[in-house]
Structure formats: C-alpha cells, structure tokens
Scaffold this motif. Structure first.
Motif, mmCIF file in Angstrom:
data_model
loop_
_atom_site.group_PDB
_atom_site.id
_atom_site.type_symbol
_atom_site.label_atom_id
_atom_site.label_comp_id
_atom_site.label_asym_id
_atom_site.label_seq_id
_atom_site.Cartn_x
_atom_site.Cartn_y
_atom_site.Cartn_z
ATOM 1 N N LEU C 70 0.625 -1.201 -0.023
ATOM 2 C CA LEU C 70 -0.158 0.119 0.243
ATOM 3 C C LEU C 70 0.806 1.183 0.000
ATOM 4 O O LEU C 70 0.413 2.331 0.001
ATOM 5 N N PHE C 71 2.226 1.038 0.165
ATOM 6 C CA PHE C 71 2.972 2.348 0.305
ATOM 7 C C PHE C 71 4.244 2.085 -0.592
ATOM 8 O O PHE C 71 4.916 1.009 -0.576
ATOM 9 N N SER C 72 4.513 3.058 -1.390
ATOM 10 C CA SER C 72 5.456 2.789 -2.426
ATOM 11 C C SER C 72 6.657 3.317 -2.063
ATOM 12 O O SER C 72 7.858 3.083 -2.831
ATOM 13 N N GLY C 73 6.952 4.057 -1.108
ATOM 14 C CA GLY C 73 8.103 4.705 -0.429
ATOM 15 C C GLY C 73 9.152 3.682 0.108
ATOM 16 O O GLY C 73 8.685 2.417 0.456
ATOM 17 N N SER C 74 10.112 4.237 0.897
ATOM 18 C CA SER C 74 10.902 3.250 1.651
ATOM 19 C C SER C 74 10.179 2.879 2.831
ATOM 20 O O SER C 74 9.324 3.505 3.475
ATOM 21 N N LYS C 75 10.458 1.755 3.247
ATOM 22 C CA LYS C 75 9.590 0.909 4.396
ATOM 23 C C LYS C 75 10.444 -0.063 5.188
ATOM 24 O O LYS C 75 11.189 -0.695 4.668
ATOM 25 N N LEU C 76 9.782 -0.244 6.125
ATOM 26 C CA LEU C 76 10.218 -1.404 7.032
ATOM 27 C C LEU C 76 9.294 -2.253 7.489
ATOM 28 O O LEU C 76 8.003 -1.970 7.788
ATOM 29 N N VAL C 77 9.325 -3.460 7.181
ATOM 30 C CA VAL C 77 8.236 -4.545 7.435
ATOM 31 C C VAL C 77 8.564 -5.301 8.622
ATOM 32 O O VAL C 77 9.666 -5.856 8.696
ATOM 33 N N VAL C 78 7.642 -5.282 9.347
ATOM 34 C CA VAL C 78 7.690 -5.928 10.613
ATOM 35 C C VAL C 78 6.277 -6.797 11.109
ATOM 36 O O VAL C 78 5.373 -6.511 10.589
ATOM 37 N N ALA C 79 6.533 -7.529 11.997
ATOM 38 C CA ALA C 79 5.192 -8.382 12.438
ATOM 39 C C ALA C 79 4.313 -7.266 13.589
ATOM 40 O O ALA C 79 3.162 -7.526 13.334
ATOM 41 N N ASP C 80 4.749 -6.400 14.079
ATOM 42 C CA ASP C 80 4.026 -5.567 14.932
ATOM 43 C C ASP C 80 4.338 -4.200 15.033
ATOM 44 O O ASP C 80 5.123 -3.871 15.696
ATOM 45 N N PRO C 81 3.658 -3.230 13.882
ATOM 46 C CA PRO C 81 4.327 -2.001 13.837
ATOM 47 C C PRO C 81 4.260 -1.224 14.956
ATOM 48 O O PRO C 81 4.948 -0.298 15.272
ATOM 49 N N TYR C 82 3.110 -1.297 15.854
ATOM 50 C CA TYR C 82 2.806 -0.307 16.843
ATOM 51 C C TYR C 82 4.105 -0.850 17.914
ATOM 52 O O TYR C 82 4.728 0.017 18.649
ATOM 53 N N LEU C 83 4.476 -1.885 18.288
ATOM 54 C CA LEU C 83 5.567 -2.290 19.040
ATOM 55 C C LEU C 83 6.760 -1.953 18.601
ATOM 56 O O LEU C 83 7.767 -1.372 19.217
ATOM 57 N N SER C 84 7.015 -1.942 17.133
ATOM 58 C CA SER C 84 8.285 -1.375 16.656
ATOM 59 C C SER C 84 8.338 0.153 16.919
ATOM 60 O O SER C 84 9.462 0.728 17.252
ATOM 61 N N TYR C 85 7.106 0.857 16.729
ATOM 62 C CA TYR C 85 7.043 2.283 16.920
ATOM 63 C C TYR C 85 7.650 2.559 18.478
ATOM 64 O O TYR C 85 8.525 3.478 18.710
#
Lengths: 346, 346, 346
Positions: C70-85
């Motif tokens: 859904l996002f074409s820019g640079s990204k970090l793919v993780v299991a739990d984005p809230y925890l990563s934040y």
C-alpha cells in the motif's frame, strides 16, 4: 505586614463605577457583608443576601443600580458587582507582592535567557535553553526543564515542575505541585517479552495565555504531537489531562476531573468536580457537565450533561443498587406484562 | 541502622497493661501474628484471627482479658488491643528519628522566628514573618510561605508546600507534595472581555491541632474568609478541600475524596475513598459516607449514606446501564400497567 | 538543540525489520502519517489509517507485510508496527539526554553509596544509608529518604519524594510529584481521648523492576508488612495505592484510580481511569476494569468488569436518577403485577 490602602474614589475610577457617598473614604480590605468592618468594601452580587445590607458595617458596598437604594452608606454602582469584586480582589492579594531578583541559591543554566523584572525564588532550577519572559515569578523549588518557553507575567508558585520543551503563554498561573509535561501513559503490549514496551513521549505541551493550572494538577506531554491548553482555560486542583488532549479556550475544569488521551474539548465548556472523560472523543463548545459524570462518548451538541446517582441512606441504596444489576431483566419482565395484557392485539 | 529495644515491662507500663509472663523479655519490633519473630510483640484485635495464636512465634501478644487464655506465652492484657497497638507503634517508627538542627542549605528569612529543638532539612525554605514552634520538623525541600504560623511538634515531610498566611496547630503531620493555601478556584464570568476574571483569594487556611494531611492532598485558601480544618481531622492522600470548606473535629477522610467550595462538614464524620461532595451544603455530625458516593445535597441527619453501583461483568453492565437511561419511561410503563390492571376501580 | 539522526538501515537492524527502499536515508524523527516530513519515519498500526499512506510525506513507514504494497516509498516491514514504533521511540527521547555527574548543590549523605554513571540534579537530597545503582538519574529537587535502595538504570524526574526504607528495582521511572512511602492511613478510634490514635506505619514499599509511576501518584508504606508493586507494573498519574496493597506483575493502572488498603491485584490486569477499588479484597489475574467502576468485592475470575452510568442530558438524567432511588419499590410493584396477572396459577 502587608497593607493595601485606597480611597473609594481610586476604586470607583478603577471599576468605572458611579460613586455615591464619601469619595475620600480609606479602604483597606474586601469582605463579605457580614464580616466587613468600616475600612472594608463589600459587595452584593446575589439577591438572596439583600437583607445583609441592613446590618453590614462595611465602609462601602458595590451593588447594582436597581439595588442602590437598599443601602444608605457609601456605595459604588456598577453593572456587574460580582465581576467588579473579582477585578478589585487583585488589589488586595498579598501573593502578588514579590520583589524582582534572582535568589542566590537558584540554579540557572548559563544558556537560559531571563527577561526584565523576573523573580526567581530559592532553590528554583532553570534548565538550558529556557526563555523566561519579563516580570515572570518562579517560586521556591520550582523546576523549569530544558528548552521551555515562558511568556511574560506568568507566575509559578513553589514546587511546580515543568518537564523539557513546554511552551507557556503570558499571564498564566501555576500552583504548587502541578506537573506539566510528564510522559503520557503510552505503552505497547509486548507478547514476546511479556508485559509492556514504553512508548517514549516525543510531543510537548503548549499552554496559551491567561491559563490557570491548579495545585497537584498534571498535564502530560503528547506522544508525537503536543497536548494543547488554549487561552483562558482555568483548571482547578488535582485534575489530570492526558497526552494529546486539546482543551478549548475559556473552558473551566473543576477539581479531580480526569481526561483520557487524545480527547478534544471545545470552548467555553464547564466541568464540575470529579468528572471522568474517556479518550479519543470530541466535546462540542458550550458543553456543561455536572459533578462525577462519566462521559464515555462524544458530545456533539451544547447543553448540560450528567450521569450517576445521588446519596441516600445506605440501607435504601443497598436495595436499589442490587436492583440496578437486575434492571435489564426487570425491563424484560415489564415488556412481557405489557404483551400479556394486550391479548386481543395479537 | 535504627534499633528500638524495650523490655516487656516497659511496654506494659506504657500501655497500662496487665503483664503475664516474662517481664524482662526484650522486644525489638511489632508484627502481625503470622510474621512475628521471637523478639517481636504482636496483638489480637479481631476475633477472626484467634486461630493464629496457635502458631505465632511472637515473643509476646497484646490481647483482651476474654482471650487471654488462648495464648500460653507472655502477654499483655488490655481493654482495647487495637488501640494499644496504635499507641505502641509510635515507639518503633524510624521516621521520628530526626536530629534537631538547621541544615546549612535551608533558606530561612531573617524575619522568621524558629523555636527550640526544631529540625529543618536541606533546601527547605522558610518565608518572612513565619513562626515555627518548638520541636517542629521541616523536611527537605519543604516551603513555608510568608506569614505562616506552625504550632509545636508539627512535622512536615519532604517537598510540602504552604502558601502564605497559613495557620497550623500543634502536633500536626503533613505528607509530601501536599499543598496548603493554594488559590481557591474562583472566577467571575466576564461577558465583555470573554472568558473569566480571576477572583484573587484573600482568605487563609486555619488548621487545628493534631491534624494529619496526606500526600498530594490540597487544601485551598478561602476567597474572603478562611478554609478551616478543625482539631483531630485526619485526611488521606490525594484529597481536595476547596476554598471556605469547614471540616469538623475528628472527621476522617479517605483518599481521593473531593469537597467543593463552602461546604461545612460536621464532627466525627467518616468519608470512604473517592467520595465527591458538592459545594455550599451542610453535613451533620456523625455522618458516614461509603466509597465513591456523590453527595449532592445537605445531609442533616447522622447515619450512613451511599450512592453508585457496583462492578459486574461488562456484558451484564452494558444491558443494565442502557436501561438506567430509560428508567423513568419504564416506571411510567409500570404505572400504566397498574392502572390498566384495575379497570374496576375506575 | 537535541538532534537524533539515524540511517534507515540502522533503524531496520535495531527493529529486526525487512528494509525495502533507501537504506541510507537519514531519519531525524518519528511522526504520525499526517504530520510526518521527509526526514521522519512513520508507522501504520491501525488499519483505519491505511488511507493516510496515500498522502504521507514520511521518508519511510513501518508496516506489516500484508500492507506493504500500500506504500510505494521506503519502508520497514515488521510483525507488529505498534511495538516497533514503541521500541524506536526511545531513540528520539530528549529526556534521556542526561550527562552523568553530581550537581554541586545536591546534598548527599556521606553514608550513601552512589554507583557509576549516576546523574544527580540540582538540590536533590540523598539520605543516609541510601544505595543508588549504576546509571541512575535523580532529577532536580528529588528527595530519596534514609535507607532507600535504588536499582540500576532507574530514573527519577524532578521533585519526586521517596520516604525512608523504600526498595526500588532496576529500570524504573518515577514522574514528578509522585510520593512513595508516605504513611498509610491507619488510625485507631480512641474512645477515651476522643478522636483517633495514629498507627505509625512501620512497613515499607517494595517496587520491582521496570515499573513506571506517574506524576502525583502516591504509594503508601505498609502498616507492618510492605506495600508491593511487582515487576513491569505501569501506573499513570494521580493514582493512589494504599498501604499493604500488592499489585501483580505487568498490571496497568490508568490515571485517577484508587486502591484501598490491603487489596491484592493479580498479574496482567488493566484498570481504566478513575476506578475505585475497596480494601481487603483479591482481584484475579487478567481482570480488566472499565473507567470509573466501583469494585466493592473480590473478583475471582478473569474478564471485563464495569459499573456506573453514562452521561445523558441533565434533563433526562434527573428523571432517571430519581427513579433509581425508587428501584426496589418499582421491582416489587412489577412482581405484584406478575402475581396479579396469573390468578389462575394460584
């Protein structure tokens, strides 16, 4: 001791009042009609106390034109006696008597910029990069964290704490033990580690002009964006404002209220004591909430809102509280009775 | 480390107790019956714990005459074991171990008068015109504002704040972060300017003898007259007492309660936790209010009062809470059923 | 000013994330999708905000694999984005920027033992017999009473108070104006003297590892045994924990809650704001209580619990609140109607 002394003429001019009586009368205090002595000025704001005019010893009374004939002594006639009393009270407040100067025990970072006429009390601490406007008063033991900005004429009582990067407007007033900019309560559940992972709170707090914050009140800093208290908001003691709330201009919040995170409150609202407001909702302008109410969803329309139940004898309460927890069942039984009583409609 | 050590005879004499057993036994602590060791004294205040006498390792036990035979070890027989425990607890309180003397970092106005045997901690601040009675203890970082008076033997923990002109009796105890004499929450609406005009709070706070004020509790100063806390009042943490309240002698107020302005509370009342009391009402002597009750009008008769509802599963609660907001309508439907069911009476 | 600057690669490695895009991108902050600028990293934790990906100016976004396209820019793919934040937020927290060292105005008892890398702020006070572990931060004006023990990496903000003999674990965080170890509210009625006899509070407070205590929160010391806050407990602002409570590991308590004495709360519980919990009860593990609930007896089963009623217009509320106090009578009338409507069953 502190002595304030003004002629009735000086007071009349300040209040823009019609003076009837002794313009040279010396006034040294304000008091209620019953307690007032001959060198006090008093006021009649509420009709219910008209009868107290008969016996008051007050040297002068502030009252409305419609009630002016009820008092034969010196008087100041104004449109709004309660507002005039409020305006005049400032002239008799000993707390305002603070000499400018920085106490030698205060610790002020060399990078801080301090305005003219500022008073900084014993053991106060001013962090690096702080800007303190003119005529600010910082009480004993108060700590202003790194990078804060404080507008002119703002006053901090003793033992106030501002964390870093809090922005405060002009003419505000912070009471003792209040805490501005502590971390909002943000944690992510961490299934692997078990327990909670802290979400560091990277936003700040922005407080407008003319805001009053009561003793032991806490306003937390935002998670990413700021928590905002707009101009003219007045907050009593022991209130909690969670991270990322926005409190609209001139809203008044009485003691012991709590606002959960990210809630937006409109302008000119009033919250009586111990109201609880859930997070992530919007409250319109001109909403009034009575004491101890639980606000659990947005309030889009102005008006007065309430919840809860009022004290009765514990004996009576016990019976009714038990019934509360059977209320849905009771309502179903009533519906059944209604259905049963109309067999011919079936 | 702190060591308190007394013979059982010394303790018996202090408590005016009948001593049965080893008068020379050395007691170094108080503990509950289960935790007590052989150099501890314990007590039996509640019959429900009689069975713990069988296994206690306590060196001695304080108990009633009627229960004295239940314990074969050394014992002190008294009329009220709980009160005896309370009285004795004082002998083992490390917090009372404070050497007199004024810490060199304390800032004391040259105009302040300080009694004999006073202890003033690091970074404490004593304002001008303050009078501090004999044997008072002022904790680290505590600020006593200008013109305050403090009776003998009163103790302030660390980081307490008294604003100016607060009067405190003898033998009181103030816990950390409590704030006495902050401005009451008084503002007049100002239609022209918009928003609120501050009513400066010109009254004071008068606190009697033997009063205890909990941590983070706030007692605001009066608008014109004083806020009054009478002798022997005990107040827990996080309580708010608004301006011009009067709290009658020996009344007990548990944590998180709030009292709005000008309310008068009688003597010997008890308030359980988180009770909210509206302003401008009178509460009689000997009134007892259960936790989280909303008191919204005067209570002229002694007795126990309550409001609110108790926790059930959220699933059940949701159904009943919805019905609460239909309760008047439900009552009207029941009345209609009653009317309809008596057609012959019509 | 404080600048934090990391490459996207450094962040990906820390979060153990799959990096798609510009590994050398310089990131200087975290922001929400709407507010983010090109040098910020943002995150998508809640599907409801997916549409914000379309317009975000964020330099990079942390998201789930299922939403990566859904996002074409640079990204970090993780299991739990809230925890990563949450984990990443730590890297941008200015509050953590504290240089080690003891400020010359701090007062430290010669008997105290201070670890390596400790920072002690202006006017802080450390009592006798205190042990402070490595890398601890003590804010300005904070007072640590005699005999306290503080584990490594624990941080005290400004104007915190610990009474004597409080034991604190590693990695804890105490916010301003919180008070740990004030006297529990214990008094015995004294019929002869009238009023109350203070029960001196001889227990302590034991706080585990990784505990967070909010601003103006109070945790009282035990009467004889200790008050206990287990590992990983998180407590918001203005909470009161009375003497001898035990709060189980990883339990979360939101603002304005109060727990009366000797209550035992299980692990992994959550309390929303302003919940009141009576004393001497047990609450099981995994109990969740909604805001402003009154918990007046033990909760032996996990689940969600509630009480109270929600805000409606004051006009509607008044009618229903009156009916509440007639509820038992209403229920009796319904029962009579039911009985009367079944004459044939009699």
């Amino acid at each position: 001791m502190f002595v304030s002394s003004y002629t009735l003429r000086e007071i009349a001019d300040y209040l823009n009042a019609e003076l009837i009586g002794d313009a040279g009368l010396i006034i040294t205090g304000i008091a209620g009609l019953v307690a007032a002595q001959s060198d006090d000025i008093s006021f009649l704001a509420n009709k219910a106390y008209q009868h107290q005019l008969d016996d008051t010893a007050a040297g002068a009374v502030i009252l409305r034109e419609s009630e002016a004939t009820l008092f034969s002594g010196s008087k100041l006639v104004v449109a709004d006696p309660y507002l005039s009393y409020a305006r005049l009270s400032r002239w008799f407040d000993k707390a305002l008597e603070v000499a400018p100067g920085i106490h030698p025990t205060a610790v002020i970072d060399p990078n801080a910029r301090i305005g003219e006429g500022v008073s900084i009390g014993p053991h106060a601490v001013i962090g690096k990069g702080v800007f303190i406007g003119d005529d600010v008063v910082v009480g004993a033991g108060t700590v202003i964290g790194d990078g804060c900005t404080v507008g002119e004429n703002t006053r901090f009582a003793a033992n106030v704490t501002l964390y870093h990067s809090v922005i405060v407007g002009k003419g505000c007033r912070f009471h003792s033990s209040c805490v501005i900019g502590a971390d909002g309560f943000g944690f992510a559940p961490d299934q692997n580690a078990g327990g909670w992972c802290k979400i560091h709170q990277l936003g700040g707090v922005v407080i407008g002009n003319g805001v009053e914050i009561g003793a032991s009140t806490t306003v937390d800093r935002g998670a990413l964006d700021d928590t905002v208290i707009e101009d003219g908001v007045i907050i009593d003691d022991q209130v909690h404002i969670a991270h990322n709330c926005v409190i609209g201009a001139n809203t008044a919040i009485a003691a012991n209220c709590g606002f959960a995170g990210s809630t937006k409150v409109g302008r000119n609202c009033t919250f009586a004591g111990a109201v609880g407001v859930v997070g992530h909702i919007d409250i319109a302008d001109n909403v009034h909430v009575t004491g101890m109410t639980m606000v659990s969803k947005s309030i889009p329309e102005p008006g007065s809102y309430s919840s809860g139940t009022s004290a009765v004898t514990t004996r009576l309460w016990r019976k009714n509280a038990v019934r509360f927890n059977q209320l849905n069942e009771l309502a179903q039984r009533v519906r059944k009775l209604e259905t049963d009583s109309k067999p011919s409609d079936a």
